[in-house]
Write a protein that holds these residues in place. Structure first.
Motif, PDB file in Angstrom:
ATOM      1  N   GLU A 203     -67.531  25.018 -11.932  1.00 44.58           N
ATOM      2  CA  GLU A 203     -67.438  26.239 -12.716  1.00 44.58           C
ATOM      3  C   GLU A 203     -65.991  26.692 -12.814  1.00 44.58           C
ATOM      4  OE1 GLU A 203     -70.062  28.473 -10.368  1.00 44.58           O
ATOM      5  OE2 GLU A 203     -71.855  27.949 -11.504  1.00 44.58           O
TER       6      GLU A 203
ATOM      7  N   SER B 127     -59.640  35.160 -20.923  1.00 41.93           N
ATOM      8  CA  SER B 127     -60.851  34.706 -21.606  1.00 41.93           C
ATOM      9  C   SER B 127     -60.775  34.960 -23.104  1.00 41.93           C
ATOM     10  CB  SER B 127     -62.080  35.408 -21.020  1.00 41.93           C
ATOM     11  OG  SER B 127     -62.263  35.030 -19.669  1.00 41.93           O
TER      12      SER B 127
ATOM     13  N   ARG C 267     -63.809  30.963 -18.110  1.00 37.47           N
ATOM     14  CA  ARG C 267     -64.467  30.667 -19.384  1.00 37.47           C
ATOM     15  C   ARG C 267     -64.183  31.738 -20.440  1.00 37.47           C
ATOM     16  NH1 ARG C 267     -68.422  34.320 -19.915  1.00 37.47           N
ATOM     17  NH2 ARG C 267     -69.435  35.210 -18.058  1.00 37.47           N
TER      18      ARG C 267
ATOM     19  N   LYS D  97     -59.163  31.913 -24.482  1.00 41.69           N
ATOM     20  CA  LYS D  97     -60.150  30.837 -24.463  1.00 41.69           C
ATOM     21  C   LYS D  97     -61.189  31.046 -25.568  1.00 41.69           C
ATOM     22  CE  LYS D  97     -59.775  29.840 -19.498  1.00 41.69           C
ATOM     23  NZ  LYS D  97     -59.571  28.395 -19.529  1.00 41.69           N
TER      24      LYS D  97
END
Length: 450
Positions: free
Chosen positions: A248, A388, A251, A391
């Motif tokens: 993980e 994020s 993200r 991303k």
């Protein structure tokens, strides 16, 4: 606003002609060391305010550390410091002469060094002898190394922390610079680095290798670059099997998370004056892929001709022109209106001592209050944070079918010349039209209708 100073972003800076100078008052208890001077002055050799501010932040920490060392007695008389410097110079000359193979000259230099050592008083002689033999604490050259690599202030602080951790281990183990060989380095890797998360371990290895390369190049330790005790010290993989959750990584936001951050009522517990700053910065990052520092430090003159003209950044590829998304026009107009060219687009943070750190802490509190968080056992950081947004932009652009090479140019990622000769060597990057199309292929989720 907390953290403001009377000079704001120009704190500790003094413009003399076209050059910025660092200027800090010397504490009364330290003035004897500085020959009675009341002010510490150092030219920053730049007319660019941004560069001066970045240098200022690094230099301030170093000078404050120096003041603390002087107060504690760690930095002593100039005669002793001069003896140490002379010992260091002798060491470098001896090293060069030995490599050249001139034994006659080497003999004469060694005799001269021994004669000078005998002529010195006790404490100066000890400093001279240690410098001549290279016998220093491992952190002796930390600040010189960090100043030489010219990283961003945040990255410099991170690397200093990594090196200081190694220095503390060496202090506990009673190890000095000459004691660090392949065996002691391997022991540190096994005991301290291997238990770390793999990405953290990589940062530690990069810092230690870089520091030793500097020591070898400057002649502070004997040998060539291939002789570094950190060369080949790869962090062993603990196991081949992958368990649930181990892969993980940080993200992008989900659509629901981004809607909350952009449109939910501003949470109680944060000064409401921060709402425009937090949400404007987030929107710009989501629709441009720009890093937090790139967004926050934009000058008004760098927003022109429908582009964010980024002049500096984390890497060489960071300097680029990012097309301004149509959805950002209102923010840009509002934040540039009535300002001077060198005013900050986000003027709310211009006067903070550490804009990035303060903004980051406020943003993290903001998202947590809105229940946008993804903290996992064993992970130091939440898997969602301000990054994020960058991303999210990359993911949305890819899902829209934009070419990977164009997305890299927009977000400031450099093509790997070794892996991709065609795009890494033979092109000059995406055209303005391609970059504009890439940016406009991304759109924010709409707010829920009430």
């Amino acid at each position: 606003m907390a953290g403001k100073s009377s000079k704001g972003s120009k704190r500790l800076l003094d413009l003399r002609g076209q050059t910025w100078w660092f200027r800090m008052a010397i504490p009364a208890s330290c003035r004897d060391y500085f020959s009675g001077k009341t002010m510490y002055l150092q030219s920053l050799s730049t007319s660019d305010l941004k560069q001066a501010m970045a240098q200022r932040d690094i230099l301030e920490r170093e000078v404050r550390t120096l003041f603390a060392r002087v107060k504690s007695g760690q930095v002593i008389s100039s005669d002793e410091e001069m003896a140490e410097e002379r010992g260091r110079i002798y060491r470098e000359v001896i090293s060069v002469t030995r490599r050249e193979g001139d034994n006659e000259a080497l003999h004469e230099i060694v005799l001269a060094a021994e004669e000078e050592e005998r002529s010195l008083k006790a404490k100066a002689r000890e400093r001279f002898s240690r410098a001549l033999s290279g016998d220093h604490p491992v952190d002796h050259y930390f600040e010189a190394y960090l100043a030489s690599i010219k990283l961003a202030p945040k990255t410099t602080a991170e690397r200093r922390g990594v090196l200081n951790r190694f220095a503390r281990w060496c202090l506990a183990e009673k190890l000095r610079l000459p004691d660090i060989n392949r065996r002691t380095a391997g022991r540190y890797v096994t005991e301290a680095i291997e238990p770390m998360d793999r990405s953290t371990a990589k940062k530690h290895m990069t810092a230690l290798r870089g520091y030793w390369e500097y020591l070898l190049m400057r002649g502070h330790v004997e040998g060539e670059l291939k002789d570094s005790p950190w060369a080949g010290q790869e962090v062993a993989s603990k196991k081949r099997r992958v368990e649930r959750g181990e892969r993980e990584e940080e993200r992008p936001y989900t659509e629901d998370e981004l809607k909350r951050l952009l449109y939910a009522p501003f949470p109680k517990g944060i000064d409401p004056e921060w709402e425009p700053l937090l949400r404007d910065a987030l929107m710009i990052s989501c629709l441009s892929g720009m890093r937090q520092a790139e967004v926050l430090t934009l000058w008004v003159e760098e927003v022109h001709d429908n582009v964010f003209d980024i002049q500096q950044g984390k890497t060489e590829a960071a300097a680029r022109k990012v097309p301004i998304h149509p959805a950002l026009k209102e923010i840009v107009t509002r934040r540039t209106e009535g300002k001077q060219p060198k005013d900050w687009l986000f003027d709310e943070v211009a006067e903070l001592r550490d804009p990035g750190d303060t903004f980051g802490k406020r943003f993290n509190r903001f998202r947590k209050l809105l229940k946008v968080d993804d903290t996992r056992p064993g992970k130091r950081r939440s898997l969602v944070n301000f990054h994020s947004a960058r991303k999210w932009f990359v993911t949305q652009a890819r899902h829209a079918g934009e070419p990977v090479e164009t997305i890299k140019d927009v977000v400031g990622h450099k093509a790997d010349k070794k892996k991709d000769i065609t795009f890494g060597v033979y092109t000059t990057g995406a055209s303005p039209a391609q970059m504009k199309a890439c940016v406009e292929a991304v759109s924010l989720p709409e707010a829920a209708k009430s």
